[in-house]
Enzyme design. Sequence first.
Site, short mmCIF file in Angstrom:
data_model
loop_
_atom_site.label_atom_id
_atom_site.label_comp_id
_atom_site.label_asym_id
_atom_site.label_seq_id
_atom_site.Cartn_x
_atom_site.Cartn_y
_atom_site.Cartn_z
N SER A 41 -4.85 -2.03 5.85
CA SER A 41 -5.36 -1.58 4.56
C SER A 41 -4.24 -1.46 3.55
O SER A 41 -3.10 -1.15 3.88
CB SER A 41 -6.04 -0.21 4.71
OG SER A 41 -6.34 0.33 3.44
N TYR B 189 -5.36 8.73 6.61
CA TYR B 189 -5.83 7.38 6.89
C TYR B 189 -4.73 6.36 6.58
O TYR B 189 -4.43 5.46 7.37
CB TYR B 189 -7.06 7.12 6.02
CG TYR B 189 -7.60 5.71 6.02
CD1 TYR B 189 -8.32 5.23 7.10
CD2 TYR B 189 -7.41 4.87 4.92
CE1 TYR B 189 -8.84 3.94 7.08
CE2 TYR B 189 -7.92 3.57 4.90
CZ TYR B 189 -8.64 3.12 5.98
OH TYR B 189 -9.15 1.86 5.97
#
Lengths: 244, 439
Positions: free
Chosen positions: A136, A149
């Site tokens: 990501s 995250y």
Amino acid sequence: MKPTLLILGATSDMAQACAQKYAAEGYDLQLAARDPEALAAEAQDLRLRHRVEVSTHTFDVLDTAGFAAFLEALHVLPDTVLCAVGFMGDQPASQANPEAAAVVMRSNYEGPALILGALAERMEARGHGTIIGISSVAGDRGRASNYVYGSAKAGFTAFLSGLRNRLAKKGVHVMTVKPGFVATRMTEGLPLNPRLTAQPAEVATAIWNAQKHHRNTLYVKPIWLAVMTVIRLLPEALFKRTSL
Amino acid sequence: MQLMGWGRFPRTEGQVSTPRTEAEIAALIAGGPLIARGMGRAYGDAAIGAHALSTARMNHMLDFDPETGQLVAEAGVTLKDIIAAFLPRGWFLSVTPGTQFVSLGGAIASDVHGKNHHTEGSFGTFVDWFDLMGADGIVRRCARDRNADLFHWTLGGMGLTGVILRAAIRLKKVQSGWIRQTSIAAPNLQAALDAFEATYSATYSMAWIDCAATGDRMGRSLVMNGEHATLDQLPPAKRANPFAARGHLSPRVPVDFPGIALNRWSIRAFNELYYHKGRLSTGTGLIGWEPFFYPLDAIRDWNRIYGRRGFMQFQCVVPLETKAEGLTQILRAISASGSGSFLAVLKRFGPQESRLSFPMEGYTLALDFPVNTRSLALMPMLDAITAGHGGRFYLAKDSRISAETLRRTDPRWAEFARMRQDTGLKAAFTSAQSERLGT
């Protein structure tokens, strides 16, 4: 004989789009997810549309002890593995509750890294293979809004980078994918800028093309490379005062 | 977010939910009124409203029987998906509208028709059953011999009987992806009608009609007939790979055309060119399935040609008895107004008995108008002519007829509205269109 693609985390929208793309290109598929019953309709759809072999497998990214048995049960070692497992969690919850944070960390880093590491061993022994990890842009720099995250994804990105380095001369290619915003279930209802947001099918086509050209890192929408380069280059003294 | 149909008029503020499972659909239905939305290709306000349930992620193919050609698929599967999967195996859609970018659920809810309506009927003819989730969240399998009322109310019911989850449809066996097309130049409306009647036995037929022509040339048309080409009708080069008939990859309309791009002169010039180009190439030849069935799909986002304000389509059907008089009056009104569209379509419908579907035996005329004051003044005149000749309107295209016009031209909808009221459907399923029309 048709090549085989293993998809880990096969119920996500991005994973399903990739399954459609690779099946259309003639791949047999191994679909793995926590609840393989949720894959039944998708598997049947892929068989009907593309006339390829599709098997479904139980795979829980948090059950690291079960990884060896999972790999044993695959009837064939895949030519390509795509890891689409990911869990955004909730940043405030992750801050307040260490157990919630651990689930995010384990889902996005520990589990994906360990299973791809195990597959890498087998592919190296065989002498060929492709490993694709969906990481990501959140891992490019830790930000207040989602650093639990983001840090797990940063770890995953670094792991893939090291794996790529190690296997570069062993016939196994490792690709890191940073999709940016994608219009999926995870982002439904969020007011995303359409110019920064890819459709799942767009991600799948980009991954397919990037694999063909042996790309190392893929930003699905090129604009994300520019955006993240700017964010990465901001001096920390300035960056820490922003709310991005 | 802003919701609109293919004509980009009207637009409403609404919420879109994209469920992945039956349980999620049931929860959404329980949460208040909504309307199912497939590909958003209804032209007007049929699939917009305060809350739209997108079937985009309910798009799995579930079963196919190569003996009978029966395909079972979820409502969000598109006709394009079906052709892509099954034409290479020798199957085609039994009925297809003029675009492949519609969902299976939308095709049933609008009971769409195609160029073979006069010979083979509407889409619903080939629907064996579907599963429908009602206001109570219960899934009912509907077929001609099971929940038959609901089955017939749903064909053409514009999504107002519930959410279609999955359906079984029958595909048609074909030997190739090629069509043998015959085109006939008809110098005026009567010649076009005569050509349709003379070639009634052709499986596929439709006509492009010049709505800008006046006087002796009023209603001049290019009438196109077609048949699926058999293997022995193909030259050897095509016979080797009979399903590989493909159109050209499409340009995309990059921006909204300025309103001025479409005016009486550009329309007239376009139609003049189109007619004469067609007139010079009459006769029989092979054409691929894409350019034959889906000529407009080749121009992606063609709806932007009509500019930022969008466009409206007028599509009516007039019965056989009044066809010539009705169509003449409509064409006269259009050419007098100086409004009109690049492509207008005329088509012969065969007989159809149905609870709500649009087609009836007669002639259907479809044309687009940019949204502007002139069109908005013209269209009620066309409504009145249609009504005066016993015709009716296609709700999949409609964005603006009045509830009174619908009541006068199509009394079936009043009965439908009563049924919806009595069964609780009205409180659970509403679209901008159903509120406008009181259905």
